[in-house]
Scaffold this motif. Structure first.
Motif, PDB file in Angstrom:
ATOM      1  N   VAL A   1      47.450  25.077   0.490  1.00 26.11           N
ATOM      2  CA  VAL A   1      47.081  24.942  -0.925  1.00 26.11           C
ATOM      3  C   VAL A   1      48.311  24.654  -1.774  1.00 26.11           C
ATOM      4  CG1 VAL A   1      46.285  26.265  -2.933  1.00 26.11           C
ATOM      5  CG2 VAL A   1      44.970  26.313  -0.814  1.00 26.11           C
ATOM      6  N   LEU A   2      49.407  25.315  -1.486  1.00 28.26           N
ATOM      7  CA  LEU A   2      50.624  25.125  -2.277  1.00 28.26           C
ATOM      8  C   LEU A   2      51.287  23.777  -2.034  1.00 28.26           C
ATOM      9  CD1 LEU A   2      52.254  28.676  -2.075  1.00 28.26           C
ATOM     10  CD2 LEU A   2      51.046  27.634  -4.002  1.00 28.26           C
ATOM     11  N   SER A   3      50.932  23.115  -0.955  1.00 30.76           N
ATOM     12  CA  SER A   3      51.459  21.768  -0.706  1.00 30.76           C
ATOM     13  C   SER A   3      50.430  20.702  -1.061  1.00 30.76           C
ATOM     14  CB  SER A   3      51.855  21.622   0.775  1.00 30.76           C
ATOM     15  OG  SER A   3      50.720  21.781   1.613  1.00 30.76           O
TER      16      SER A   3
ATOM     17  N   ARG B   1      47.357  18.931  -3.881  1.00 26.95           N
ATOM     18  CA  ARG B   1      47.403  18.018  -5.007  1.00 26.95           C
ATOM     19  C   ARG B   1      47.684  18.714  -6.337  1.00 26.95           C
ATOM     20  NH1 ARG B   1      43.525  16.722  -1.313  1.00 26.95           N
ATOM     21  NH2 ARG B   1      43.326  14.546  -0.658  1.00 26.95           N
ATOM     22  N   ASP B   2      47.290  19.979  -6.452  1.00 21.41           N
ATOM     23  CA  ASP B   2      47.446  20.693  -7.726  1.00 21.41           C
ATOM     24  C   ASP B   2      47.765  22.160  -7.420  1.00 21.41           C
ATOM     25  OD1 ASP B   2      47.427  21.427 -10.356  1.00 21.41           O
ATOM     26  OD2 ASP B   2      45.276  21.185 -10.674  1.00 21.41           O
ATOM     27  N   PRO B   3      48.965  22.434  -6.896  1.00 23.28           N
ATOM     28  CA  PRO B   3      49.252  23.768  -6.342  1.00 23.28           C
ATOM     29  C   PRO B   3      49.129  24.911  -7.334  1.00 23.28           C
ATOM     30  CG  PRO B   3      51.263  22.442  -6.520  1.00 23.28           C
ATOM     31  CD  PRO B   3      50.116  21.519  -6.776  1.00 23.28           C
ATOM     32  N   GLU B   4      49.540  24.702  -8.584  1.00 26.46           N
ATOM     33  CA  GLU B   4      49.538  25.809  -9.538  1.00 26.46           C
ATOM     34  C   GLU B   4      48.114  26.267  -9.854  1.00 26.46           C
ATOM     35  OE1 GLU B   4      51.788  24.469 -12.883  1.00 26.46           O
ATOM     36  OE2 GLU B   4      53.538  23.983 -11.673  1.00 26.46           O
TER      37      GLU B   4
ATOM     38  N   ALA C   1      52.765  33.242 -14.854  1.00 30.57           N
ATOM     39  CA  ALA C   1      52.802  32.072 -15.737  1.00 30.57           C
ATOM     40  C   ALA C   1      51.704  31.085 -15.360  1.00 30.57           C
ATOM     41  CB  ALA C   1      54.174  31.399 -15.655  1.00 30.57           C
ATOM     42  N   TYR C   2      51.478  30.918 -14.054  1.00 28.47           N
ATOM     43  CA  TYR C   2      50.380  30.052 -13.603  1.00 28.47           C
ATOM     44  C   TYR C   2      49.043  30.576 -14.125  1.00 28.47           C
ATOM     45  CZ  TYR C   2      53.573  28.027 -10.050  1.00 28.47           C
ATOM     46  OH  TYR C   2      54.602  27.398  -9.406  1.00 28.47           O
TER      47      TYR C   2
ATOM     48  N   LYS D   1      57.673  34.111  -1.022  1.00 30.44           N
ATOM     49  CA  LYS D   1      58.652  34.563  -2.002  1.00 30.44           C
ATOM     50  C   LYS D   1      59.475  33.364  -2.479  1.00 30.44           C
ATOM     51  CE  LYS D   1      57.384  38.810  -1.354  1.00 30.44           C
ATOM     52  NZ  LYS D   1      56.242  38.554  -0.446  1.00 30.44           N
ATOM     53  N   GLY D   2      59.619  33.250  -3.771  1.00 30.99           N
ATOM     54  CA  GLY D   2      60.307  32.096  -4.342  1.00 30.99           C
ATOM     55  C   GLY D   2      59.631  31.674  -5.622  1.00 30.99           C
ATOM     56  N   LYS D   3      59.609  30.358  -5.859  1.00 25.80           N
ATOM     57  CA  LYS D   3      59.140  29.836  -7.141  1.00 25.80           C
ATOM     58  C   LYS D   3      57.697  30.237  -7.434  1.00 25.80           C
ATOM     59  CE  LYS D   3      57.722  25.702  -7.390  1.00 25.80           C
ATOM     60  NZ  LYS D   3      57.600  24.233  -7.336  1.00 25.80           N
ATOM     61  N   HIS D   4      56.784  30.007  -6.490  1.00 25.35           N
ATOM     62  CA  HIS D   4      55.372  30.275  -6.744  1.00 25.35           C
ATOM     63  C   HIS D   4      55.109  31.778  -6.925  1.00 25.35           C
ATOM     64  CE1 HIS D   4      54.286  26.140  -6.139  1.00 25.35           C
ATOM     65  NE2 HIS D   4      54.816  26.127  -4.927  1.00 25.35           N
TER      66      HIS D   4
END
Length: 609
Positions: free
Chosen positions: A228-230, A232-235, A270-271, A261-264
């Protein structure tokens, strides 16, 4: 003539598909012989059939095979709650809604569709290959039989889903025409989808548990989130996948276990805020609509005007290694596509209030328009000085590549003329914002934007094959860097660079692009550029959006005759510090007032717009 034949053929195929849908739909409630299009113009539009939607239990067991299947299914079910709430409200309104509200529905659908499409792709690439491996070990053969049965249902879903998406994103001045086509398709799609989910949940876990360890189950769940995170619209998709988990502790545990762990992981809240303010707020707005509001919002369109022909917008794929030859074009094309989406939000707002539009709003629109057209003008320079020579490379005179460039340049000249005419109409509307002048602005904008989109599609269809003859993926990276430097060294960089980056939909691809190309002064200035873009350029779109919803928003103060790019409203000028006018044609230089252009040998010279 060719365009007319192609358009008639497209409409003919659409009508044929509508006839098929009318026959296929087992639950249709319409007079015999009426196609969905005919129903859309009548008074017999019915509600959609509402399947039973119940979220399955979830206790947060990392070793549960059931929950591996239930999590994405519940995510889809939760979205369908909202979808059917929207459809019920639309039926209450007799499917008569404003163009702007129709755009809202289409924006909601796009987010949901991308998630559903990504999940079905996950099934194809990960889930069913996993089941096939298990079936080979299953001596009873039961799993193989079940996979085959589920595959037949899945095929029915995949057959109808593209049609639902087509009609829910189609160009149409009539919301009733859209939903007259959508209703029978929805009745075909979602009951089968829910039944398909129920069959999977009932039959697969007892068989899968025989072949999977606890670690296998956890890895499968991680694979789902990674996919899902890779996508078309991961956020948005990450939030859709998890937001149905209402227990706060279970949701925190799910995030901790499965979101990398990281950006997402750091941006999850925020998402969620952006999801609630955007995707979820569309549902709230649609549910709040009333019939009397629709009647008040409906304006009488003068006989000498035509409704806006809002194009179907889509973003071309960018950043895939297999499509490297189109990336340099698509980078700028997608940026302009995003701008054109905003343009039609503004135009839709203007169209719905054309009889009472103050002149100050047209001046505010021109703030946005000047920055947009300056960006398009610099794109012309990029094509002539960087992209076209890249396509031609060493091709001889009379080659296919040179023929494409010549025909493209001719078509582009006509498009730019239409853009200039639209701008001239807007200047008149600043001085005289009567209904006739506003209609002229809408017509001129409508004549320009679809032609530009068609130009992009043709270039993206024909040029990559020619590029692959003479270029390499490494040369593409150098070309993209030159393109970025052209925009970042212009005096309009504070608006142009955010516009350019906004066309990159995937956050991961955007991060890679930034790391590769945004360095030095550009990196230091990015934060202030983004702030200026939001405060000036995007603010105009936001203001028109709010006015369409009935909010009273004062027009932005116009800083004299200055556009937000920081320069007076004049023709675009380029001064690269070189004498060679490069590949830019004399007619183009005259049209844009270009004094000098970029050097073909050094596109990284200082460029001022």
């Amino acid at each position: 003539r060719e365009e007319e034949v192609e358009e008639k053929g497209r409409k003919g195929r659409m009508e044929e598909r509508m006839e098929e849908v009318a026959v296929l739909s087992p639950t249709r409630m319409m007079p015999e012989g009426m196609t969905p299009r005919k129903v859309a113009d009548s008074d017999v539009l019915r509600p959609v059939a509402h399947p039973v939607l119940t979220l399955k239990d979830y206790v947060g067991d990392p070793a549960s095979v059931d929950e591996f299947i239930v999590v994405p299914h519940n995510a889809v079910r939760r979205e369908l709650f909202d979808f059917f709430a929207i459809m019920e409200k639309l039926h209450e309104l007799e499917y008569r809604i404003s163009r702007y509200d129709l755009l809202d529905v289409q924006a909601w659908w796009r987010v949901f569709y991308l998630f559903l499409k990504d999940y079905l792709d996950f099934e194809k690439q990960v889930f069913y290959p996993l089941l096939d491996d298990m079936a080979e070990e299953d001596q009873s053969g039961r799993l193989q039989v079940e996979v085959q049965r589920l595959g037949e249902k899945r095929a029915r879903i995949l057959e109808v889903l593209p049609d639902v998406n087509f009609f829910l994103t189609m160009e149409s001045p009539s919301s009733r025409e859209v939903f007259g086509s959508v209703i029978p398709l929805v009745d075909l799609l979602f009951p089968v989808l829910i039944e398909y989910f129920l069959d999977q949940e009932r039959t697969l876990p007892p068989m899968m548990v025989e072949f999977m360890t606890n670690e296998d189950v956890k890895l499968a769940k991680l694979d789902l989130v990674d996919f899902v995170l890779s996508g078309r619209d991961p956020e948005h998709s990450l939030i859709i996948l998890s937001r149905w988990i209402e227990d706060e502790k279970l949701l925190r545990d799910w995030i901790s276990l499965y979101v990398p762990k990281g950006k997402h992981f750091a941006s999850y809240n925020a998402y969620m805020d952006a999801f609630v303010a955007g995707h979820r707020d569309i549902v709230r707005r649609i549910k709040a609509l009333k019939k009397e509001d629709m009647r008040r919002a409906r304006t009488v369109v003068p006989k000498n005007s035509a409704p806006l022909r809002t194009p179907v917008f889509y973003m071309a794929e960018y950043g895939l290694s297999t499509l490297w030859s189109s990336d340099a074009m698509v980078l700028v094309h997608n940026a302009i596509r995003r701008e054109l989406m905003d343009l039609y939000y503004i135009l839709t707002s203007i169209e719905s209030r054309r009889s009472e539009l103050p002149k100050a709003e047209m001046s505010e629109f021109r703030i946005w328009w000047d920055a947009f057209t300056d960006f398009v003008a610099l794109h012309v320079v990029v094509e002539d000085e960087l992209l076209f020579p890249y396509i031609i490379a060493t091709e001889p005179e009379g080659s296919e590549a040179r023929a494409l460039i010549n025909s493209s340049a001719k078509e582009r000249t006509e498009i730019m003329t239409k853009m200039r005419e639209a701008g001239e109409a807007l200047v008149v509307a600043e001085l005289q914002s009567d209904e006739g002048t506003i209609n002229l602005v809408l017509q001129k904008m409508d004549a320009f934007a679809p032609r530009l989109l068609q130009y992009f599609r043709e270039m993206e269809a024909k040029a990559p094959r020619l590029i692959e003859r003479n270029q390499t993926p490494e040369s593409k990276d150098a070309l993209e860097h030159d393109i970025f430097m052209t925009f970042s060294r212009s005096t309009g960089a504070s608006i142009f660079v955010p516009i350019l980056l906004r066309g990159i939909e995937s956050k991961d691809v955007a991060d890679r692009f930034s790391a590769q190309h945004i360095k030095g002064l550009a990196r230091l200035r990015m934060q202030s550029w983004s702030r200026k873009f939001k405060d000036y350029h995007w603010k105009v779109v936001e203001n028109f959006h709010k006015r369409s919803k009935g909010e009273v928003i004062a027009p932005m103060a116009t800083p004299g005759v200055m556009s937000p790019t920081g320069k007076a409203r004049k023709k675009v000028t380029i001064d690269a510090g070189v004498d060679d006018p490069g590949a830019l044609s004399a007619s183009s230089r005259k049209f844009y007032g270009l004094k000098k252009s970029l050097s073909k040998s050094s596109a990284s010279n200082s460029t001022n717009l």
